[in-house]
Design a protein around this motif. Structure first.
Motif, PDB file in Angstrom:
ATOM      1  N   ASP A 250       0.691  -1.469  -0.153  1.00  0.00           N
ATOM      2  CA  ASP A 250      -0.273  -0.379   0.231  1.00  0.00           C
ATOM      3  C   ASP A 250       0.835   1.142  -0.016  1.00  0.00           C
ATOM      4  N   LYS A 251       0.818   2.046  -0.794  1.00  0.00           N
ATOM      5  CA  LYS A 251       1.344   3.350  -0.714  1.00  0.00           C
ATOM      6  C   LYS A 251       0.480   4.339  -0.535  1.00  0.00           C
ATOM      7  N   SER A 252       0.099   5.502  -0.095  1.00  0.00           N
ATOM      8  CA  SER A 252       0.146   6.527   0.423  1.00  0.00           C
ATOM      9  C   SER A 252       0.398   7.895  -0.312  1.00  0.00           C
ATOM     10  N   THR A 253      -0.143   8.869  -0.622  1.00  0.00           N
ATOM     11  CA  THR A 253       0.100  10.443  -0.311  1.00  0.00           C
ATOM     12  C   THR A 253      -1.204  11.461  -0.437  1.00  0.00           C
ATOM     13  N   SER A 254      -0.373  12.502  -0.545  1.00  0.00           N
ATOM     14  CA  SER A 254      -1.232  13.708  -0.179  1.00  0.00           C
ATOM     15  C   SER A 254      -1.157  14.455  -1.740  1.00  0.00           C
ATOM     16  N   ALA A 255      -1.810  15.273  -2.025  1.00  0.00           N
ATOM     17  CA  ALA A 255      -1.652  16.688  -3.127  1.00  0.00           C
ATOM     18  C   ALA A 255      -2.250  17.459  -2.838  1.00  0.00           C
ATOM     19  N   LYS A 256      -2.081  18.950  -2.906  1.00  0.00           N
ATOM     20  CA  LYS A 256      -2.852  20.383  -2.579  1.00  0.00           C
ATOM     21  C   LYS A 256      -4.268  20.506  -3.231  1.00  0.00           C
ATOM     22  N   ASN A 257      -3.964  19.871  -4.069  1.00  0.00           N
ATOM     23  CA  ASN A 257      -5.509  19.981  -5.044  1.00  0.00           C
ATOM     24  C   ASN A 257      -5.729  18.524  -6.707  1.00  0.00           C
ATOM     25  N   ILE A 258      -6.095  18.643  -6.463  1.00  0.00           N
ATOM     26  CA  ILE A 258      -6.439  17.224  -8.006  1.00  0.00           C
ATOM     27  C   ILE A 258      -7.103  17.558  -8.537  1.00  0.00           C
ATOM     28  N   VAL A 259      -6.953  18.000  -9.641  1.00  0.00           N
ATOM     29  CA  VAL A 259      -7.850  18.013 -10.760  1.00  0.00           C
ATOM     30  C   VAL A 259      -7.351  17.429 -12.571  1.00  0.00           C
ATOM     31  N   SER A 260      -7.965  17.285 -12.888  1.00  0.00           N
ATOM     32  CA  SER A 260      -7.758  15.793 -14.050  1.00  0.00           C
ATOM     33  C   SER A 260      -6.829  16.476 -15.329  1.00  0.00           C
ATOM     34  N   ASP A 261      -5.924  15.923 -15.598  1.00  0.00           N
ATOM     35  CA  ASP A 261      -4.668  16.312 -16.844  1.00  0.00           C
ATOM     36  C   ASP A 261      -3.529  17.512 -16.235  1.00  0.00           C
TER      37      ASP A 261
ATOM     38  N   SER B 155       3.999  -8.907  -6.666  1.00  0.00           N
ATOM     39  CA  SER B 155       2.012  -8.705  -5.889  1.00  0.00           C
ATOM     40  C   SER B 155       2.269  -7.206  -6.028  1.00  0.00           C
ATOM     41  N   ARG B 156       0.595  -7.177  -5.647  1.00  0.00           N
ATOM     42  CA  ARG B 156       0.027  -6.098  -6.636  1.00  0.00           C
ATOM     43  C   ARG B 156       0.314  -4.770  -5.320  1.00  0.00           C
ATOM     44  N   GLU B 157       0.483  -3.830  -6.163  1.00  0.00           N
ATOM     45  CA  GLU B 157       0.311  -1.811  -5.397  1.00  0.00           C
ATOM     46  C   GLU B 157      -0.873  -1.511  -5.570  1.00  0.00           C
ATOM     47  N   ASN B 158      -1.244  -1.134  -4.214  1.00  0.00           N
ATOM     48  CA  ASN B 158      -2.565  -0.160  -4.086  1.00  0.00           C
ATOM     49  C   ASN B 158      -2.094   1.538  -4.102  1.00  0.00           C
ATOM     50  N   LEU B 159      -3.065   2.289  -4.607  1.00  0.00           N
ATOM     51  CA  LEU B 159      -2.396   3.499  -3.905  1.00  0.00           C
ATOM     52  C   LEU B 159      -3.620   4.804  -3.393  1.00  0.00           C
ATOM     53  N   MET B 160      -3.303   5.440  -2.267  1.00  0.00           N
ATOM     54  CA  MET B 160      -4.231   6.060  -1.573  1.00  0.00           C
ATOM     55  C   MET B 160      -3.613   7.582  -2.063  1.00  0.00           C
ATOM     56  N   VAL B 161      -4.540   8.445  -1.906  1.00  0.00           N
ATOM     57  CA  VAL B 161      -3.922  10.161  -2.078  1.00  0.00           C
ATOM     58  C   VAL B 161      -5.055  10.429  -1.695  1.00  0.00           C
TER      59      VAL B 161
END
Length: 312
Positions: free
Chosen positions: A14-25, A89-95
């Motif tokens: 499991d990989k987790s991170t954060s961002a200040k503003n998630i917008v497409s493209d 093994s698989r990897e998951n992502l949480m943002v």
């Protein structure tokens, strides 16, 4: 020999991170990632460790993600036995979007798993010289592992006389229940399938739970109700509920696995079944207090358990 074994055939890094503003493209600039070992049984073992207990996590692991999983478990001092697989093994992502406080979880499918790999778990469990007290089989099944994998574990449990706890869904849950499990922990959405129904009216949930018991699908049924706690059903005492206090939620990730960890520790400590569920609900509620994918903390669990004891 460990008295508690957890089994995970579809683990995840499991990989987790954060961002200040998630917008497409746009290119999203993220914080440095945090890595954690994941997957149902692995998380149960990690939560057991956090609560002061000991277990051994059995799982399949392949490629660099599998190596990282093992390194992380060593850091947490969780005992384990890993079966090396050909595929990664698989990897998951949480943002987490810091601008709006929302969490985005991306779960990846497991890789193709071969019979000679998953059968190593079956064979080892069959041949253990010292039989464990409890085996917790938890999580989804990856491609290549048959739907009756948990059923095969149940056959061994009934033959070798250890208590099997299963926390899964779909066809794997239904097939496992055909062999009579010690404890099943479905959620509200999974309960109807156990009773071979499409859906169940909330007012009929208790009757459905007792029907599952009467059909011999398990000895103990614990239905998780999210923030409303859990429903316990046994043939001897019928239906009872454990309702936790309201807590400020950080993240519900890991709450179900923490709940299972709390219950198995309660069982091992000789608690009566209602206190077993209380301790499980306390651990599950404690996990929701923590941020991100962090599991329960012992201090929070004990505090909530004491509250539940006082409000029986």
């Amino acid at each position: 020999m460990h008295k508690i074994i957890t089994i995970t055939v579809n683990p995840a890094l499991d990989k987790s991170t954060s961002a200040k503003n998630i917008v497409s493209d746009d290119k999203i600039r993220c914080a440095s990632p945090v890595y954690e070992p994941g997957g149902g049984g692995i998380n149960v073992s990690r939560a057991i460790k956090k609560l002061g207990g000991e277990s051994c996590a059995w799982f399949l692991a392949g490629g660099p993600p599998g190596v990282k999983l093992q390194e992380l478990l060593k850091e947490e001092e969780v005992d384990f036995w890993a079966v090396e697989t050909r595929n990664w093994s698989r990897e998951n992502l949480m943002v987490v979007d810091e601008a709006i406080g929302k969490q985005y979880r991306f779960g990846m499918p497991g890789s193709e798993t071969y019979e000679e790999e998953w059968m190593q778990i079956i064979n080892r469990l069959e041949k253990l010289e010292e039989v464990p007290e409890y085996v917790i089989a938890s999580g989804s099944l990856p491609p290549g592992v048959p739907d009756d994998f948990y059923y095969q574990l149940a056959v061994i449990a009934n033959k070798r006389n250890f208590k099997l706890i299963v926390d899964t869904s779909g066809a794997a849950l239904l097939k496992a229940a055909s062999e009579s499990i010690f404890l099943l922990k479905p959620n509200q959405a999974e309960l109807p399938a156990l009773a071979e129904q499409d859906k169940v009216h909330p007012l009929a949930m208790e009757d459905v739970a007792m029907k599952v018991l009467e059909e011999g699908k398990c000895q103990v049924l614990v239905v998780s109700l999210g923030p409303r706690g859990a429903m316990l059903a046994t043939k001897e005492k019928g239906i009872s509920y454990v309702v936790p206090p309201s807590v400020k939620q950080g993240s519900a990730v890991g709450a179900g696995d923490s709940m299972v960890a709390g219950m198995v520790l309660g069982l091992q400590r000789g608690y009566d079944m209602e206190d077993v569920v209380r301790y499980g609900v306390a651990a599950g509620s404690a996990a929701t207090i923590t941020p991100g994918s962090e599991l329960c903390r012992k201090a929070d669990t004990e505090a909530i358990y004491q509250w539940l004891q006082q409000h029986k």
